[in-house]
Design a protein around this motif. Sequence first.
Motif, PDB file in Angstrom:
ATOM      1  N   PRO A  50     -18.073  20.349 -52.887  1.00  0.00           N
ATOM      2  CA  PRO A  50     -18.614  19.250 -53.689  1.00  0.00           C
ATOM      3  C   PRO A  50     -18.543  17.892 -53.005  1.00  0.00           C
ATOM      4  N   GLU A  51     -17.683  17.726 -52.001  1.00  0.00           N
ATOM      5  CA  GLU A  51     -17.585  16.443 -51.312  1.00  0.00           C
ATOM      6  C   GLU A  51     -18.758  16.241 -50.357  1.00  0.00           C
ATOM      7  N   THR A  52     -19.127  17.274 -49.624  1.00  0.00           N
ATOM      8  CA  THR A  52     -20.229  17.165 -48.660  1.00  0.00           C
ATOM      9  C   THR A  52     -21.533  17.731 -49.202  1.00  0.00           C
ATOM     10  N   CYS A  53     -21.450  18.437 -50.347  1.00  0.00           N
ATOM     11  CA  CYS A  53     -22.596  19.144 -50.937  1.00  0.00           C
ATOM     12  C   CYS A  53     -23.141  20.218 -49.992  1.00  0.00           C
ATOM     13  N   SER A  54     -22.307  20.733 -49.121  1.00  0.00           N
ATOM     14  CA  SER A  54     -22.743  21.780 -48.187  1.00  0.00           C
ATOM     15  C   SER A  54     -22.573  23.152 -48.822  1.00  0.00           C
ATOM     16  N   TRP A  55     -23.571  23.994 -48.606  1.00  0.00           N
ATOM     17  CA  TRP A  55     -23.596  25.370 -49.117  1.00  0.00           C
ATOM     18  C   TRP A  55     -23.719  26.319 -47.934  1.00  0.00           C
ATOM     19  N   LEU A  56     -22.813  27.273 -47.839  1.00  0.00           N
ATOM     20  CA  LEU A  56     -22.852  28.285 -46.779  1.00  0.00           C
ATOM     21  C   LEU A  56     -23.086  29.633 -47.427  1.00  0.00           C
ATOM     22  N   TRP A  57     -24.201  30.278 -47.069  1.00  0.00           N
ATOM     23  CA  TRP A  57     -24.467  31.613 -47.600  1.00  0.00           C
ATOM     24  C   TRP A  57     -23.416  32.601 -47.114  1.00  0.00           C
ATOM     25  N   ALA A  58     -23.018  33.505 -47.979  1.00  0.00           N
ATOM     26  CA  ALA A  58     -21.989  34.482 -47.612  1.00  0.00           C
ATOM     27  C   ALA A  58     -22.440  35.370 -46.462  1.00  0.00           C
ATOM     28  N   TRP A  59     -23.751  35.642 -46.360  1.00  0.00           N
ATOM     29  CA  TRP A  59     -24.205  36.490 -45.252  1.00  0.00           C
ATOM     30  C   TRP A  59     -24.000  35.826 -43.892  1.00  0.00           C
ATOM     31  N   HIS A  60     -23.809  34.511 -43.870  1.00  0.00           N
ATOM     32  CA  HIS A  60     -23.553  33.796 -42.616  1.00  0.00           C
ATOM     33  C   HIS A  60     -22.065  33.643 -42.321  1.00  0.00           C
ATOM     34  N   MET A  61     -21.211  33.935 -43.291  1.00  0.00           N
ATOM     35  CA  MET A  61     -19.778  33.723 -43.095  1.00  0.00           C
ATOM     36  C   MET A  61     -19.192  34.543 -41.945  1.00  0.00           C
ATOM     37  N   PRO A  62     -19.594  35.815 -41.747  1.00  0.00           N
ATOM     38  CA  PRO A  62     -19.021  36.547 -40.611  1.00  0.00           C
ATOM     39  C   PRO A  62     -19.321  35.897 -39.266  1.00  0.00           C
ATOM     40  N   ASP A  63     -20.442  35.178 -39.145  1.00  0.00           N
ATOM     41  CA  ASP A  63     -20.764  34.458 -37.914  1.00  0.00           C
ATOM     42  C   ASP A  63     -20.104  33.093 -37.858  1.00  0.00           C
ATOM     43  N   PHE A  64     -19.874  32.498 -39.013  1.00  0.00           N
ATOM     44  CA  PHE A  64     -19.383  31.121 -39.095  1.00  0.00           C
ATOM     45  C   PHE A  64     -17.875  31.037 -38.915  1.00  0.00           C
ATOM     46  N   PHE A  65     -17.145  32.011 -39.439  1.00  0.00           N
ATOM     47  CA  PHE A  65     -15.689  31.976 -39.393  1.00  0.00           C
ATOM     48  C   PHE A  65     -15.160  32.965 -38.361  1.00  0.00           C
ATOM     49  N   ASP A  66     -14.126  32.532 -37.618  1.00  0.00           N
ATOM     50  CA  ASP A  66     -13.447  33.454 -36.717  1.00  0.00           C
ATOM     51  C   ASP A  66     -12.460  34.329 -37.479  1.00  0.00           C
ATOM     52  N   THR A  67     -11.915  33.775 -38.564  1.00  0.00           N
ATOM     53  CA  THR A  67     -10.973  34.519 -39.406  1.00  0.00           C
ATOM     54  C   THR A  67     -11.396  34.347 -40.853  1.00  0.00           C
ATOM     55  N   HIS A  68     -10.711  35.015 -41.744  1.00  0.00           N
ATOM     56  CA  HIS A  68     -10.973  34.912 -43.185  1.00  0.00           C
ATOM     57  C   HIS A  68     -12.414  35.308 -43.517  1.00  0.00           C
ATOM     58  N   ARG A  69     -12.917  36.308 -42.836  1.00  0.00           N
ATOM     59  CA  ARG A  69     -14.272  36.773 -43.111  1.00  0.00           C
ATOM     60  C   ARG A  69     -14.275  37.647 -44.356  1.00  0.00           C
ATOM     61  N   PRO A  70     -15.323  37.573 -45.149  1.00  0.00           N
ATOM     62  CA  PRO A  70     -15.393  38.454 -46.325  1.00  0.00           C
ATOM     63  C   PRO A  70     -15.596  39.901 -45.901  1.00  0.00           C
TER      64      PRO A  70
END
Length: 206
Positions: free
Chosen positions: A113-133
Amino acid sequence: MLRRAGKRDAMRPKVASDTPNTETWTYPGAGIFYRCQLCGGIHEADQPDDFLDKVARCSATISASTQDLYRALQIPGEGGRWNIAPQEATFVFTRPGGEKCFADYGLIGSWNPETCSWLWAWHMPDFFDTHRPPETELTLVRRLREHGAQWGWQPLTEPLLYLGEPDSWHMADLAADLAGWPMVYRAKVNDSNYHYFAISRPVVAS
């Protein structure tokens, strides 16, 4: 919030940043924007009429069915709680009296809510090195991405968006509608971010 683009708007790219440097850009309070994977700049996403019509219909339907189920099943209710089993992609709702309800779910995205940024869950495995869904959580959101590509709905295919709170709920509503599921839910996962979920109809344990 979502808005209809006129023909003049649709004829040219909508640019929110004159240079690829987006460090000083802030969300203007309306619209859906995306970070361009080619130039690094921020552009306003196309929102054709069929996309806006779909959002309006499914959001009204999912909002009503979510509230109906909350009341009918008394979840979470005073003294109730929510638990999640990520490897099985299952929610467990415990009612105030101790009865349990079970439901399948899909992780849809993460919103700040601070940056209003939305990250799709399908991109999370590429975006995060850890804590992937877990992969079990991503089936539905990947189907939604494919659906968006088939219809040419840009907000569903860009990995990183900037949008307001109402539109964050709309993204989850679209996923629930695609699955034929009646509920959406969000949970605060840290100091900055909320995760959004689409949820199947809960079943009361016998």
